[in-house]
Design a protein around this motif. Sequence first.
Motif, PDB file in Angstrom:
ATOM      1  N   THR A 108      23.944  19.887  47.095  1.00  0.00           N
ATOM      2  CA  THR A 108      23.680  19.897  45.646  1.00  0.00           C
ATOM      3  C   THR A 108      22.182  19.957  45.383  1.00  0.00           C
ATOM      4  OG1 THR A 108      25.707  18.652  45.198  1.00  0.00           O
ATOM      5  CG2 THR A 108      24.005  18.635  43.487  1.00  0.00           C
ATOM      6  N   ASP A 109      21.409  19.199  46.171  1.00  0.00           N
ATOM      7  CA  ASP A 109      19.955  19.234  46.016  1.00  0.00           C
ATOM      8  C   ASP A 109      19.385  20.624  46.306  1.00  0.00           C
ATOM      9  OD1 ASP A 109      19.957  16.575  45.371  1.00  0.00           O
ATOM     10  OD2 ASP A 109      19.240  15.863  47.327  1.00  0.00           O
ATOM     11  N   LYS A 110      20.082  21.397  47.128  1.00  0.00           N
ATOM     12  CA  LYS A 110      19.635  22.759  47.444  1.00  0.00           C
ATOM     13  C   LYS A 110      20.110  23.775  46.392  1.00  0.00           C
ATOM     14  CE  LYS A 110      17.955  21.241  51.327  1.00  0.00           C
ATOM     15  NZ  LYS A 110      16.496  20.963  51.437  1.00  0.00           N
ATOM     16  N   GLY A 111      20.762  23.275  45.359  1.00  0.00           N
ATOM     17  CA  GLY A 111      21.206  24.158  44.275  1.00  0.00           C
ATOM     18  C   GLY A 111      22.601  24.706  44.431  1.00  0.00           C
TER      19      GLY A 111
ATOM     20  N   GLN B 119      26.327  25.234  43.904  1.00  0.00           N
ATOM     21  CA  GLN B 119      27.265  24.964  42.815  1.00  0.00           C
ATOM     22  C   GLN B 119      28.577  25.691  43.101  1.00  0.00           C
ATOM     23  OE1 GLN B 119      25.545  25.939  39.000  1.00  0.00           O
ATOM     24  NE2 GLN B 119      23.550  25.062  39.533  1.00  0.00           N
TER      25      GLN B 119
ATOM     26  N   ASP C 146      29.115  29.287  44.862  1.00  0.00           N
ATOM     27  CA  ASP C 146      28.061  29.644  45.810  1.00  0.00           C
ATOM     28  C   ASP C 146      28.624  29.647  47.234  1.00  0.00           C
ATOM     29  OD1 ASP C 146      26.094  29.939  43.899  1.00  0.00           O
ATOM     30  OD2 ASP C 146      25.381  27.867  44.059  1.00  0.00           O
TER      31      ASP C 146
ATOM     32  N   ARG D  91      23.626  30.877  49.668  1.00  0.00           N
ATOM     33  CA  ARG D  91      22.507  30.104  49.110  1.00  0.00           C
ATOM     34  C   ARG D  91      21.864  29.240  50.202  1.00  0.00           C
ATOM     35  NH1 ARG D  91      20.593  28.799  44.141  1.00  0.00           N
ATOM     36  NH2 ARG D  91      22.261  30.002  43.146  1.00  0.00           N
TER      37      ARG D  91
ATOM     38  N   HIS E  26      17.271  28.610  51.808  1.00  0.00           N
ATOM     39  CA  HIS E  26      17.447  27.301  52.448  1.00  0.00           C
ATOM     40  C   HIS E  26      18.160  27.454  53.784  1.00  0.00           C
ATOM     41  CE1 HIS E  26      16.137  25.371  48.741  1.00  0.00           C
ATOM     42  NE2 HIS E  26      17.015  26.101  48.086  1.00  0.00           N
TER      43      HIS E  26
END
Length: 592
Positions: free
Chosen positions: A88-91, A93, A96, A144, A167
């Motif tokens: 989640t911290d890496k975006g 959602q 993804d 992602r 990432h």
Amino acid sequence: MSSHDTPSVVGISDLVKGVLKMAPQAHQMIKHAPGLIRRPPDAKRTIGSIFQNHASSHPDRPFVRFGGKTTTYGEANRTVNRYAAVLTDKGVQTGDVVAILAKNSATDLLIMLATVKLGAIAGMLNYNQRGSVLEHSMNLLGARVLIHDPDCAEAFESIPDSALPDHVLTFADLDEEATGKPETDPEVTATLPASTEAFYIFTSGTTGMPKASVMSHNRWLASLSGIGGLAVRLRASDTMYVPLPLYHNNALSVSLSSVLAAGACIAIGKQFSASKFWDDVILNRATAFCYIGELCRYLLAQPEKPTDRTHSVRLVVGNGMRPDIWDEFRDRFGIDRIVEFYGASELNLVFVNAFSASRTAGFCPLPYAIVDYDEDGKPKRNDKGRLTKVGRGGTGLLLSGINDRVPIDGYTDPAETEKKIVRDAFKEGDAWFNSGDLVRDQGFSHIAFVDRLGDTFRWKGENVATTEVEAGLDGSPMVAQSVVFGVEVPGTDGKAGMAAITIREGESFDGAQLAKHLYDALPSYAMPLFVRIVGALEATSTFKNRKVELREEGYSKPGDDPLYVLAGRDKGYVEFYESYPDDVAAAKAPKG
């Protein structure tokens, strides 16, 4: 017909015996039957929700075992939730993709669960891929985040920077960042509908580079109900051993769903070893395991030893168990039930041997058809433009019906999916998915797998696209032109790769150099075992006829053409010797 022959049909007595064997577990089957009949796509039921419900209900029950070490449901869920917080911290959602490049371990499984609990898609990369093939797979995913196992360093280092996401994490990075993260279930998990996509499984398809087939939670739930609940029928005290890589659908869609259907334990083998298989089964206290047909042959080829019977395995589930070894395998290893099934990553149905009949891939209640096909392996149209079904006991091309209740997930590329759909097959407006496989109609909605059609052949449990192998060969400086096909090797399952090549002018054949080039370019299972050097290959419209001729001649009738065989990474390709096919069958020669 001998006891080892494939039964042309399934008799009523087989079904009666199967029903009697199922009777003691009728209550368990009744529980799962509704999930096979009706699975609303908007139902808030997913892999993640089922897993965390088990963790809440019985946190101290064993969930995953690796190398003899056990992690409970509660412990696993807390780790999964910390991993999910990192993602989640890496975006990451819903929708993804998280690419996972890893060899088998408990961590590999927990990363996948963390991904799907967020509504994201786990892109399960094949760690045998290298270079341009792995780059292609990464580009298909559009991930992602990429998480990679240090044991996959060679594969990871072959990916160009341009194909990597923003990432990139190692297992160590993930564990470090997960320290101190929340251990509570992500709120999004309870809101996800069953229609959410869960993971991508890579398949060779029928031609070209790998395709990513889509597995939705809803389709995975069909496996939980149909294979896990109705056929495998594990008990909560059982442990399912998985020697196959977790990027294989038999591991994630079949084994994991069977485990979660019962709240049982999954034991993960780091890698398959025929000589150490039963030792690892015993170490991990397994009572069941999943297989592919070749794995079973390798086990039978081992010298008999006490561990053949000192294990606790009572059932096995998988596909590709050939009729000629069925009884021998069951009797030697003391297996009570063989739950053979037929399915494919991109198909919308599965056949499963729920009634414990011998030498059958089982039955399917969903719509399908077995039809006549032409010499090119395509459905054959009659003079009215429609397809013709084969009769009971007949062999034909398997098609699966597509409708609102049984949709097709297909591939990530809609154009590739459309190529496999047969429209207006039996009436105007109908739609069917072409499996590309030949099967035998055994009656009572049962089938037996016969062979794979088209340019793809199956070896070591993997679909091998001839065009991919040809591209690898044609990239060699010594090869002017190549044609690739599958050939049968007695005593093995599937078909081994064979290539016919022409040599470039001014070049000479160097077996060691060609092998080195191909090992760098291809997954190990796609390595051709036989290479025939020919004077010329037609590049005209008759080329396909030449390919058929070469396939029919195989390695037994090369005429005066030089024939070489794969002797491994060090020796490369050496001159063919008479006992080579026997060596392949006995696992004494490289299998790719």
